[in-house]
Design a protein around this motif. Structure first.
Motif, short mmCIF file in Angstrom:
data_model
loop_
_atom_site.label_atom_id
_atom_site.label_comp_id
_atom_site.label_asym_id
_atom_site.label_seq_id
_atom_site.Cartn_x
_atom_site.Cartn_y
_atom_site.Cartn_z
N LYS A 82 0.85 -1.19 0.00
CA LYS A 82 0.00 0.00 0.00
C LYS A 82 0.89 1.24 0.00
CE LYS A 82 -4.10 -1.85 1.99
NZ LYS A 82 -4.61 -2.57 3.07
N ASP A 83 0.46 2.25 -0.75
CA ASP A 83 1.24 3.48 -0.84
C ASP A 83 1.58 4.07 0.52
OD1 ASP A 83 1.33 3.35 -3.61
OD2 ASP A 83 -0.37 4.69 -3.89
N ALA A 84 0.63 4.01 1.45
CA ALA A 84 0.83 4.56 2.79
C ALA A 84 1.91 3.82 3.57
CB ALA A 84 -0.48 4.55 3.57
N LEU A 85 2.25 2.58 3.15
CA LEU A 85 3.25 1.78 3.86
C LEU A 85 4.58 1.69 3.11
CD1 LEU A 85 0.97 -1.11 5.14
CD2 LEU A 85 1.91 0.80 6.45
N PHE A 86 4.68 2.33 1.96
CA PHE A 86 5.88 2.23 1.14
C PHE A 86 7.13 2.65 1.93
CE2 PHE A 86 9.01 3.22 -2.03
CZ PHE A 86 8.72 2.43 -3.13
N GLU A 87 7.11 3.84 2.49
CA GLU A 87 8.29 4.33 3.21
C GLU A 87 8.61 3.49 4.44
OE1 GLU A 87 8.83 8.53 3.73
OE2 GLU A 87 7.80 8.96 1.85
N LYS A 88 7.61 3.03 5.14
CA LYS A 88 7.83 2.16 6.30
C LYS A 88 8.50 0.86 5.85
CE LYS A 88 5.56 -0.37 10.05
NZ LYS A 88 4.27 -0.74 10.68
N ALA A 89 8.02 0.28 4.75
CA ALA A 89 8.59 -0.97 4.24
C ALA A 89 10.07 -0.79 3.90
CB ALA A 89 7.81 -1.45 3.01
N VAL A 90 10.37 0.28 3.20
CA VAL A 90 11.76 0.56 2.81
C VAL A 90 12.63 0.74 4.06
CG1 VAL A 90 13.23 2.31 1.72
CG2 VAL A 90 11.20 1.45 0.53
N LYS A 91 12.11 1.49 5.02
CA LYS A 91 12.88 1.76 6.24
C LYS A 91 13.18 0.48 7.03
CE LYS A 91 12.88 4.59 10.39
NZ LYS A 91 12.23 4.46 11.65
N VAL A 92 12.17 -0.35 7.25
CA VAL A 92 12.41 -1.56 8.05
C VAL A 92 13.32 -2.54 7.31
CG1 VAL A 92 10.30 -1.31 9.42
CG2 VAL A 92 10.27 -2.78 7.39
N LEU A 93 13.22 -2.57 5.99
CA LEU A 93 14.11 -3.44 5.22
C LEU A 93 15.54 -2.93 5.28
CD1 LEU A 93 11.81 -4.32 2.22
CD2 LEU A 93 12.69 -5.91 3.95
N GLU A 94 15.73 -1.63 5.15
CA GLU A 94 17.08 -1.06 5.28
C GLU A 94 17.66 -1.38 6.64
OE1 GLU A 94 18.02 2.82 2.66
OE2 GLU A 94 16.59 3.15 4.28
N GLU A 95 16.87 -1.19 7.68
CA GLU A 95 17.33 -1.45 9.05
C GLU A 95 17.67 -2.92 9.26
OE1 GLU A 95 14.16 0.18 11.43
OE2 GLU A 95 14.89 2.23 11.18
N SER A 96 17.03 -3.80 8.52
CA SER A 96 17.29 -5.24 8.65
C SER A 96 18.54 -5.67 7.89
CB SER A 96 16.09 -6.04 8.15
OG SER A 96 16.06 -6.07 6.73
N GLY A 97 19.09 -4.75 7.09
CA GLY A 97 20.27 -5.09 6.30
C GLY A 97 19.96 -5.55 4.89
N ALA A 98 18.69 -5.50 4.49
CA ALA A 98 18.32 -5.90 3.13
C ALA A 98 18.94 -4.92 2.14
CB ALA A 98 16.81 -5.92 2.99
N LYS A 99 19.24 -5.42 0.95
CA LYS A 99 19.84 -4.57 -0.08
C LYS A 99 18.74 -4.06 -1.02
CE LYS A 99 23.29 -4.15 -3.64
NZ LYS A 99 24.29 -4.79 -4.47
N LEU A 100 18.26 -2.86 -0.72
CA LEU A 100 17.27 -2.21 -1.58
C LEU A 100 18.00 -1.61 -2.77
CD1 LEU A 100 15.65 -1.17 1.52
CD2 LEU A 100 14.12 -1.49 -0.41
#
Length: 147
Positions: free
Chosen positions: A121-139
């Motif tokens: 969902k558009d409203a969760l896009f930034e949250k998704a990116v943030k938590v993935l970055e914090e987890s060490g995922a390679k965006l």
């Protein structure tokens, strides 16, 4: 933050009839558009073709000019090791943070890496990116996906 990770995806509504997929491919080919990843969901009457291409603005324009129903949506891309657990490691982080995935598809970029595309969902896009970055995922930044 959304800007650099927002990969523009083109969605095309297609009647489920002979040659329609080839028509889209021809339009893009003639416009020198390279398809980087695709996903086709269909029913007995119609399908939705989702594409990540090297030039999304031009792709949308040529498709609309050729009378295809085309829209643009933002997705994000995550590069993972192409091995068991790569996909799980990403969706686990999203699930643990109450982020539902609307749909996802993958592109095997090389023999050792895969690129996963996610629509949330558009409203969760930034949250998704943030938590993935914090987890060490390679965006992946959008510009690198279009190459």
């Amino acid at each position: 933050m959304k800007g650099k990770y927002a990969v523009k995806q083109i969605s095309i509504f297609l009647e489920n009839r002979k040659g329609r997929l080839a028509d889209v491919a021809k339009t893009l080919s003639l416009a020198d558009i390279n398809i980087r990843a695709l996903f086709l969901a269909d029913s007995s009457e119609f399908g939705i073709l989702r594409l990540v291409v090297n030039n999304p603005e031009k792709a949308k324009a040529v498709l609309l000019a050729d009378n295809f129903a085309a829209t643009e949506t933002e997705v994000f891309a995550v590069e993972v090791e192409d091995k068991p657990g790569g996909f799980y490691n990403v969706v686990k982080v999203l699930a643990e943070n109450d982020i539902d995935v609307e749909y996802t598809y993958a592109y095997a970029g090389s023999s050792s890496k895969a690129i996963l595309f996610f629509k949330v969902k558009d409203a969760l896009f930034e949250k998704a990116v943030k938590v993935l970055e914090e987890s060490g995922a390679k965006l992946l930044e959008a510009a690198s996906v279009y190459k």
